[in-house]
Enzyme design. Structure first.
Site, PDB file in Angstrom:
ATOM      1  N   GLY A 168      13.853 -54.271  16.166  1.00  0.00           N
ATOM      2  CA  GLY A 168      13.210 -52.975  16.267  1.00  0.00           C
ATOM      3  C   GLY A 168      11.884 -52.987  16.998  1.00  0.00           C
ATOM      4  O   GLY A 168      11.372 -51.938  17.381  1.00  0.00           O
ATOM      5  N   SER A 194      21.569 -62.480  19.627  1.00  0.00           N
ATOM      6  CA  SER A 194      22.382 -61.410  20.198  1.00  0.00           C
ATOM      7  C   SER A 194      21.810 -60.966  21.534  1.00  0.00           C
ATOM      8  O   SER A 194      20.671 -61.261  21.879  1.00  0.00           O
ATOM      9  CB  SER A 194      22.418 -60.219  19.241  1.00  0.00           C
ATOM     10  OG  SER A 194      21.101 -59.719  19.048  1.00  0.00           O
ATOM     11  N   ARG A 195      22.632 -60.250  22.269  1.00  0.00           N
ATOM     12  CA  ARG A 195      22.129 -59.530  23.426  1.00  0.00           C
ATOM     13  C   ARG A 195      21.624 -58.173  22.933  1.00  0.00           C
ATOM     14  O   ARG A 195      21.911 -57.755  21.821  1.00  0.00           O
ATOM     15  CB  ARG A 195      23.244 -59.334  24.458  1.00  0.00           C
ATOM     16  CG  ARG A 195      23.750 -60.631  25.079  1.00  0.00           C
ATOM     17  CD  ARG A 195      24.674 -60.328  26.244  1.00  0.00           C
ATOM     18  NE  ARG A 195      25.296 -61.526  26.776  1.00  0.00           N
ATOM     19  CZ  ARG A 195      24.716 -62.370  27.610  1.00  0.00           C
ATOM     20  NH1 ARG A 195      23.479 -62.154  28.000  1.00  0.00           N
ATOM     21  NH2 ARG A 195      25.355 -63.435  28.061  1.00  0.00           N
ATOM     22  N   ALA A 196      20.880 -57.499  23.794  1.00  0.00           N
ATOM     23  CA  ALA A 196      20.351 -56.196  23.410  1.00  0.00           C
ATOM     24  C   ALA A 196      21.479 -55.199  23.193  1.00  0.00           C
ATOM     25  O   ALA A 196      22.449 -55.161  23.959  1.00  0.00           O
ATOM     26  CB  ALA A 196      19.415 -55.686  24.499  1.00  0.00           C
ATOM     27  N   SER A 199      17.902 -52.268  22.291  1.00  0.00           N
ATOM     28  CA  SER A 199      16.571 -52.713  22.728  1.00  0.00           C
ATOM     29  C   SER A 199      16.572 -53.006  24.225  1.00  0.00           C
ATOM     30  O   SER A 199      17.593 -52.883  24.896  1.00  0.00           O
ATOM     31  CB  SER A 199      16.154 -53.964  21.953  1.00  0.00           C
ATOM     32  OG  SER A 199      16.959 -55.068  22.311  1.00  0.00           O
ATOM     33  N   THR A 203      17.102 -61.786  22.362  1.00  0.00           N
ATOM     34  CA  THR A 203      16.665 -63.162  22.645  1.00  0.00           C
ATOM     35  C   THR A 203      17.590 -63.836  23.649  1.00  0.00           C
ATOM     36  O   THR A 203      17.137 -64.553  24.552  1.00  0.00           O
ATOM     37  CB  THR A 203      16.601 -63.983  21.346  1.00  0.00           C
ATOM     38  OG1 THR A 203      15.674 -63.371  20.447  1.00  0.00           O
ATOM     39  CG2 THR A 203      16.141 -65.408  21.619  1.00  0.00           C
ATOM     40  N   ASP A 256      24.235 -47.491  10.051  1.00  0.00           N
ATOM     41  CA  ASP A 256      24.038 -48.922   9.819  1.00  0.00           C
ATOM     42  C   ASP A 256      23.967 -49.165   8.314  1.00  0.00           C
ATOM     43  O   ASP A 256      22.887 -49.339   7.756  1.00  0.00           O
ATOM     44  CB  ASP A 256      22.753 -49.395  10.509  1.00  0.00           C
ATOM     45  CG  ASP A 256      22.593 -50.914  10.494  1.00  0.00           C
ATOM     46  OD1 ASP A 256      23.590 -51.609  10.193  1.00  0.00           O
ATOM     47  OD2 ASP A 256      21.483 -51.399  10.776  1.00  0.00           O
ATOM     48  N   SER A 264      26.563 -58.788   7.813  1.00  0.00           N
ATOM     49  CA  SER A 264      26.605 -59.112   9.239  1.00  0.00           C
ATOM     50  C   SER A 264      25.666 -60.264   9.568  1.00  0.00           C
ATOM     51  O   SER A 264      26.048 -61.241  10.222  1.00  0.00           O
ATOM     52  CB  SER A 264      26.224 -57.868  10.055  1.00  0.00           C
ATOM     53  OG  SER A 264      25.997 -58.193  11.403  1.00  0.00           O
ATOM     54  N   LYS A 288      13.078 -50.366  12.500  1.00  0.00           N
ATOM     55  CA  LYS A 288      14.160 -50.066  11.565  1.00  0.00           C
ATOM     56  C   LYS A 288      13.662 -49.839  10.140  1.00  0.00           C
ATOM     57  O   LYS A 288      14.191 -49.005   9.415  1.00  0.00           O
ATOM     58  CB  LYS A 288      15.197 -51.196  11.593  1.00  0.00           C
ATOM     59  CG  LYS A 288      15.953 -51.304  12.902  1.00  0.00           C
ATOM     60  CD  LYS A 288      16.953 -52.454  12.871  1.00  0.00           C
ATOM     61  CE  LYS A 288      17.671 -52.579  14.206  1.00  0.00           C
ATOM     62  NZ  LYS A 288      18.612 -53.727  14.210  1.00  0.00           N
TER      63      LYS A 288
END
Length: 503
Positions: A168, A194-196, A199, A203, A256, A264, A288
C-alpha cells in the site's frame, strides 16, 4: 464423446473448452457445462463454449492451458460431462453463513486448482468469505490446503527467515535492503515477491531491472543453498496455485476478504518452509490499513495463524503515511535501493525502515541479542557486507554484480512540478502518487515513475521543485501530467492556515 485436440493460438487465461455446436447437441452439452478432457492418465477440466472455430469431431483448447498439460495437436481424447462438483454445495453452505469443516475447505481448494469450479462459482466463494468471514480454524485449514495443493520448497539451510509487507505504500523497495542484510548475518532468507497489481512497482518488478526473477523451485533451492538468499518472483512458481485464481476474482469484485488475505500470504510462507516470519503492516492514510487499531487486530490474527502452522510470527506496524524514499517506479527504485546498499547511505525513511525490519529478523533468528538487532543491521549495511551479499545474489540470479546504479536507464521524457506557494509540505497523497506513476507507464515501462524532492514536514519556497514524472513515451507523460494537475499529490500550507475576521 471422442474428439481430436485442436490447439488454438490464443491465450485465454481461462479453462474454456470450445466444442462444435453439432457435437454439443449430439452429446447434450450446453454452454458453461463442466467437462473432463481425458487421455490415459492425462486430464483437464474446463467449461464448455460453443464455437464454429472448431470443426465437428474437434475440441479446442487455448495454448496457455495446453502449456500446463501434455496434450498435443490432433491427439484423440474423451470429452466427459463432469457434473456439478460436491464443493459447490460447500460454497453454498458458506454463503448461508455456516462454518466449513476442514475436509470441505480442502475440497473447495482442490477443485479450484483442478479447474472444476467455474469463474462464477469461485467468485461466489470469495464473496461469501467477504460477507460471512472465516474463523481461525477455517483460515488455518484454508492456508494449509492452499499450500499443499501446490509445490513445497525444502531447503537444507536452517533456520529459514521470511518477511512480507501487506503493501500500500509507494516506493516500498525496503526488502531489497532487508534480504542481503539478513543473509550477510548468516541467516537463510528465500524471498519470493509479487509483481505490481495496483501499485507502481512490486519488489519483483524492481529486482527484474538488474537480475532475473523467474526460476523453477529447483533453481531457487540451488541459489539459496549457494548464497543464502534470493529475491524472486513467486508467480513463476506453483506455490499455492489456488491463490492466483482467487486473486482474479477478488480483483474483478474489488474485494479483499481478511481471512483469504491471511491465507494467501501465509500459505506461500508455509510452502517456502519459512520458520520465522516477520509481517510488515504499513499504517496511515492512503494505505490498506489506515489505523493502528486495525493493524493491531490484524497482527494478532497473523501471530495466531502462525502458531497453528508451526511458524514463529512477529509483526511490525510501520509508518505508511507517505512514500518510502524518494523514488516510485521499477528503475528509479532499483537505482535508489542499490545506491543505498553500495554506499550504506540513503533516504532516512528507507534506511530506518530497512534496518528496523532487518534488525527484528536478526533477533528472531538468534544472531543478535534482544534490543541490538537494528544496530547490527546498520553496521552490516554501512560496512559494505550487505552490498557484497547483494552482489552474490545478483550474480546467482543471472545479473551483473558490477552494476552501477546510475547506469540503470530511466524514462527520458520528463516533467517537473514546482511549488505554487511557499510553506510546509503537510501531506503527500499515496494513492495519487501511485496513480500518476502508473499513468506514466509503471510498472510495465521499467523507466517510468516519479522522483520526489520533498517529504512531509519540509519547508519549500515558491518555485522549488516538488517532483519529476519520468516516462518512456510522450503520450504516457501527457496522461500523467493531466492526472497530477487534477489530483495535486503534494499539499503545501503556511503556518497560518486561515484568518477569520470579526464580522
Amino acid at each position: 464423446m471422442k474428439a481430436k485436440i485442436r490447439i488454438l493460438d490464443m491465450f485465454s487465461g481461462r479453462y474454456t473448452v470450445l466444442i462444435n455446436e453439432e457435437d454439443a447437441k449430439e452429446a447434450k452439452l450446453h454452454p458453461d457445462d463442466l467437462v473432463k478432457i481425458e487421455a490415459g492418465k492425462k486430464a483437464v477440466y474446463g467449461s464448455v463454449a460453443l464455437s464454429n472455430l472448431v470443426g465437428k469431431g474437434e475440441v479446442g483448447i487455448s495454448r496457455d492451458v495446453l502449456d500446463l498439460h501434455n496434450f498435443s495437436e490432433g491427439e484423440t481424447v474423451s470429452v466427459i460431462p463432469a457434473g456439478t462438483p460436491e464443493s459447490v454445495r460447500y460454497i453454498k453452505k458458506k454463503m448461508h453463513g455456516e462454518k466449513l469443516r476442514k475436509v470441505e475447505i480442502e475440497a473447495i481448494v482442490r477443485d479450484i486448482v483442478d479447474r472444476k469450479l467455474r469463474d462464477i462459482e469461485i467468485s461466489s466463494f470469495v464473496t461469501a468469505l467477504e460477507i460471512n468471514g472465516l474463523d481461525m480454524d477455517e483460515i488455518a485449514a484454508l492456508t494449509i490446503a492452499m499450500a499443499e495443493t501446490g509445490d513445497m520448497l525444502d531447503i537444507d539451510r536452517k533456520p529459514i527467515m521470511d518477511v512480507h509487507s501487506i503493501g500500500g505504500v509507494p516506493g516500498n523497495k525496503t526488502n531489497i535492503l532487508v534480504v542481503p542484510i539478513v543473509a550477510a548475518a548468516g541467516l537463510t532468507i528465500p524471498k519470493t515477491s509479487s509483481r505490481a497489481i495496483t501499485s507502481a512497482a512490486g519488489t519483483a518488478d524492481v529486482v527484474e531491472v538488474f537480475a532475473d526473477v523467474s526460476f523453477s523451485l529447483d533453481e531457487i533451492k540451488r541459489i539459496v543453498e549457494k548464497v543464502g538468499a534470493c529475491l524472486v518472483w513467486g508467480g513463476a512458481l506453483n506455490l499455492a496455485p489456488a491463490d492466483d485464481i482467487t486473486i482474479k476474482a477478488e480483483r474483478a469484485l474489488s474485494i479483499d476478504p481478511t481471512g483469504l488475505m491471511l491465507a494467501s500470504i501465509m500459505s506461500k510462507k508455509y510452502a517456502m518452509g519459512s520458520q520465522y516470519v516477520l509481517i510488515d503492516i504499513p499504517t496511515g492514510k492512503g494505505v490498506k490499513v489506515e489505523t493502528v487499531e486495525e493493524a493491531r487486530s490484524l497482527a494478532r490474527d497473523f501471530i495466531e495463524l502462525g502458531k497453528r502452522l508451526g511458524q514463529y510470527v512477529e509483526v511490525a506496524i510501520t509508518y505508511g503515511g507517505q512514500p518510502i524514499g524518494h523514488t516510485v517506479g521499477p528503475a528509479l527504485e532499483a537505482r535508489e535501493a542499490l545506491s543505498a546498499l553500495m554506499t550504506g547511505k540513503g533516504p532516512g525513511s528507507l534506511i530506518e525502515k530497512a534496518t528496523g525490519l532487518a534488525g527484528i529478523l536478526l533477533e528472531m533468528g538468534g544472531v543478535a541479542p534482544a534490543g541490538t538487532g537494528k544496530k547490527m543491521a546498520k553496521e552490516i549495511l554501512e560496512s559494505g557486507k550487505a552490498w557484497e551479499k547483494m552482489k552474490e545474489i545478483i550474480e546467482a540470479q543471472g545479473g551483473d554484480p558490477n552494476i552501477k546504479p546510475e547506469e540503470i536507464p530511466i524514462g527520458d521524457k520528463t516533467y517537473t512540478f514546482t511549488a505554487a506557494t511557499s510553506g510546509y509540505v503537510t501531506a503527500i497523497d499515496n494513492r495519487a502518487i501511485t496513480a500518476i506513476a502508473r499513468a506514466a507507464g509503471a510498472p510495465e515501462d521499467k523507466g517510468a515513475g516519479i522522483e520526489l524532492y520533498v517529504k512531509v514536514g519540509e519547508k519549500v519556497k515558491e518555485g522549488d521543485p516538488l517532483f519529476t514524472i519520468h516516462a518512456e513515451h510522450e503520450a504516457r507523460l501527457d496522461q500523467a501530467i493531466v492526472l497530477a494537475r487534477r489530483t495535486e499529490p503534494i499539499r503545501i500550507e503556511g503556518m497560518v492556515l486561515q484568518r477569520i475576521g470579526n464580522i
